[in-house]
Design a protein around this motif. Structure first.
Motif, mmCIF file in Angstrom:
data_model
loop_
_atom_site.group_PDB
_atom_site.id
_atom_site.type_symbol
_atom_site.label_atom_id
_atom_site.label_comp_id
_atom_site.label_asym_id
_atom_site.label_seq_id
_atom_site.Cartn_x
_atom_site.Cartn_y
_atom_site.Cartn_z
ATOM 1 N N ASN A 89 0.482 -7.988 10.270
ATOM 2 C CA ASN A 89 1.926 -8.034 10.062
ATOM 3 C C ASN A 89 2.338 -6.944 9.067
ATOM 4 O O ASN A 89 2.592 -7.216 7.900
ATOM 5 N N THR A 90 2.361 -5.701 9.545
ATOM 6 C CA THR A 90 2.610 -4.588 8.630
ATOM 7 C C THR A 90 3.884 -3.834 8.988
ATOM 8 O O THR A 90 4.296 -3.790 10.147
ATOM 9 N N GLN A 91 4.517 -3.256 7.941
ATOM 10 C CA GLN A 91 5.733 -2.464 8.115
ATOM 11 C C GLN A 91 5.493 -1.090 7.498
ATOM 12 O O GLN A 91 4.925 -0.983 6.412
ATOM 13 N N TRP A 92 5.968 -0.056 8.176
ATOM 14 C CA TRP A 92 5.773 1.335 7.753
ATOM 15 C C TRP A 92 7.127 1.960 7.425
ATOM 16 O O TRP A 92 8.092 1.805 8.180
ATOM 17 N N LYS A 93 7.205 2.656 6.295
ATOM 18 C CA LYS A 93 8.451 3.354 5.949
ATOM 19 C C LYS A 93 8.120 4.636 5.210
ATOM 20 O O LYS A 93 7.265 4.645 4.320
ATOM 21 N N THR A 94 8.794 5.729 5.582
ATOM 22 C CA THR A 94 8.611 7.003 4.888
ATOM 23 C C THR A 94 9.849 7.320 4.050
ATOM 24 O O THR A 94 10.956 6.846 4.337
ATOM 25 N N ARG B 128 -4.070 -11.986 8.304
ATOM 26 C CA ARG B 128 -3.549 -11.289 9.495
ATOM 27 C C ARG B 128 -2.039 -11.447 9.607
ATOM 28 O O ARG B 128 -1.344 -10.538 10.076
ATOM 29 N N ASP B 129 -1.496 -12.593 9.173
ATOM 30 C CA ASP B 129 -0.047 -12.821 9.240
ATOM 31 C C ASP B 129 0.657 -12.502 7.922
ATOM 32 O O ASP B 129 1.882 -12.599 7.834
ATOM 33 N N THR B 130 -0.109 -12.145 6.906
ATOM 34 C CA THR B 130 0.467 -11.832 5.593
ATOM 35 C C THR B 130 1.310 -10.566 5.677
ATOM 36 O O THR B 130 0.927 -9.592 6.333
ATOM 37 N N SER B 131 2.459 -10.566 5.009
ATOM 38 C CA SER B 131 3.331 -9.397 5.021
ATOM 39 C C SER B 131 2.665 -8.218 4.300
ATOM 40 O O SER B 131 2.254 -8.327 3.144
ATOM 41 N N ILE B 132 2.569 -7.093 5.011
ATOM 42 C CA ILE B 132 2.009 -5.857 4.448
ATOM 43 C C ILE B 132 3.082 -4.782 4.545
ATOM 44 O O ILE B 132 3.702 -4.607 5.595
ATOM 45 N N ILE B 133 3.322 -4.055 3.434
ATOM 46 C CA ILE B 133 4.220 -2.902 3.513
ATOM 47 C C ILE B 133 3.435 -1.649 3.161
ATOM 48 O O ILE B 133 2.617 -1.639 2.239
ATOM 49 N N GLN B 134 3.688 -0.589 3.931
ATOM 50 C CA GLN B 134 3.042 0.705 3.730
ATOM 51 C C GLN B 134 4.130 1.772 3.612
ATOM 52 O O GLN B 134 4.890 1.987 4.550
ATOM 53 N N HIS B 135 4.208 2.395 2.447
ATOM 54 C CA HIS B 135 5.196 3.437 2.185
ATOM 55 C C HIS B 135 4.492 4.783 1.998
ATOM 56 O O HIS B 135 3.379 4.841 1.461
ATOM 57 N N HIS B 136 5.171 5.864 2.387
ATOM 58 C CA HIS B 136 4.573 7.195 2.220
ATOM 59 C C HIS B 136 5.672 8.250 2.112
ATOM 60 O O HIS B 136 6.739 8.109 2.715
ATOM 61 N N GLY B 137 5.390 9.296 1.360
ATOM 62 C CA GLY B 137 6.302 10.428 1.262
ATOM 63 C C GLY B 137 6.015 11.444 2.349
ATOM 64 O O GLY B 137 4.858 11.811 2.568
ATOM 65 N N VAL B 138 7.059 11.916 3.034
ATOM 66 C CA VAL B 138 6.851 12.879 4.115
ATOM 67 C C VAL B 138 6.393 14.233 3.579
ATOM 68 O O VAL B 138 5.851 15.057 4.327
ATOM 69 N N GLU B 139 6.596 14.490 2.283
ATOM 70 C CA GLU B 139 6.190 15.757 1.675
ATOM 71 C C GLU B 139 4.949 15.589 0.799
ATOM 72 O O GLU B 139 4.664 16.442 -0.049
ATOM 73 N N ASP B 140 4.202 14.518 1.005
ATOM 74 C CA ASP B 140 3.021 14.236 0.184
ATOM 75 C C ASP B 140 1.958 15.316 0.415
ATOM 76 O O ASP B 140 1.466 15.489 1.531
ATOM 77 N N ALA C 256 0.851 -1.192 0.000
ATOM 78 C CA ALA C 256 0.000 0.000 0.000
ATOM 79 C C ALA C 256 0.885 1.240 0.000
ATOM 80 O O ALA C 256 1.480 1.590 1.023
ATOM 81 N N LEU C 257 0.975 1.898 -1.149
ATOM 82 C CA LEU C 257 1.871 3.031 -1.314
ATOM 83 C C LEU C 257 1.100 4.346 -1.308
ATOM 84 O O LEU C 257 0.132 4.510 -2.055
ATOM 85 N N SER C 258 1.532 5.281 -0.462
ATOM 86 C CA SER C 258 0.989 6.650 -0.454
ATOM 87 C C SER C 258 -0.533 6.669 -0.411
ATOM 88 O O SER C 258 -1.188 7.290 -1.254
ATOM 89 N N CYS C 259 -1.092 5.980 0.579
ATOM 90 C CA CYS C 259 -2.548 5.839 0.601
ATOM 91 C C CYS C 259 -3.093 5.878 2.026
ATOM 92 O O CYS C 259 -2.385 6.192 2.977
ATOM 93 N N TYR C 260 -4.365 5.549 2.150
ATOM 94 C CA TYR C 260 -5.092 5.629 3.414
ATOM 95 C C TYR C 260 -6.137 4.520 3.422
ATOM 96 O O TYR C 260 -6.278 3.777 2.438
#
Length: 226
Positions: free
Chosen positions: A194-199, A161-173, A141-145
């Motif tokens: 099982n989610t990971q967050w990265k900006t 629930r155990d599936t790998s989820i990645i969430q990326h976002h731009g700090v200047e979005d 899930a990229l740059s979303c809500y």
């Protein structure tokens, strides 16, 4: 192809496809917008991953003065709690599920399918993946809500629930505020997903550095990565 099926760009691997990435574009874009990322991911020539970039249906978008464009759902307000048209979200969800079921029929197990998306497409990948009765390899899930704003979607499935989820976002979005993505992350994390967050230092876009991270993640969740 019937009208009920999403038109799409499909990029087949050089060998038999044993996995699949379904990548959903953002508002006003098309599948062609993200198709060029495949070579940029640097997966090697024998990855065995089919990439599908579907085109959202064309519809009038309220916040753009009713202009007709490709959209997974109408956006009637910039307010996070009223941004996503629920009926449109549900209609697109059914079309995305049909895409997944097509891949199952072609012999790709759901455990080898990644549901990915950017902006509106990321909203749909999260919403659909969290409610899906099939086990996925991963959700991106990229740059979303979340379409429900400050709450998780109704009808949550425990299957991923155990599936790998990645969430990326731009700090200047300046299109989807970073707090909207972070809110979704904290809600998922609080429910034990099982989610990971990265900006990233970017606006509402995707960076080469980010594509490298996505490539490594795909190789970690799909058995035919590289």
């Amino acid at each position: 192809m019937s009208d009920s099926k999403l038109e799409r760009i499909t990029i087949e691997p050089t060998q038999e496809a044993k996995a699949c990435v379904i990548w959903l574009h953002g508002l006003g874009d098309s599948g062609a917008g993200f198709a060029p990322v495949v070579p940029a991911l640097g997966l090697g020539s024998e990855h065995g991953i089919r990439f599908i970039f579907p085109h959202a249906p064309e519809q009038a978008v309220t916040i753009n003065g009713g202009y007709i464009m490709r959209a997974w759902y109408d956006i009637k307000s910039m307010d996070l709690h009223e941004r996503a048209d629920k009926q449109g979200v549900e209609q697109s969800e059914q079309q995305i599920i049909a895409l997944i079921e097509e891949q199952i029929a072609l012999g790709i197990p759901t455990e080898n399918i990644v549901l990915a998306g950017f902006s509106q497409g990321g909203v749909m990948s999260l919403h659909t993946g969290l409610r899906l009765p099939h086990k996925l390899a991963g959700i991106m899930a990229l740059s979303c809500y979340l379409p429900s704003g400050d709450s998780l979607p109704k009808g949550l499935s425990n299957v991923n629930r155990d599936t790998s989820i990645i969430q990326h976002h731009g700090v200047e979005d300046d299109v989807v505020p970073v707090y909207a993505g972070e809110m979704a992350f904290k809600l998922l994390q609080g429910e034990g997903f099982n989610t990971q967050w990265k900006t990233y230092n970017m606006a509402h876009n995707v960076l080469p550095e980010q594509l490298q991270d996505i490539s490594l993640w795909l190789q970690s969740v799909l058995p035919y990565g590289k």
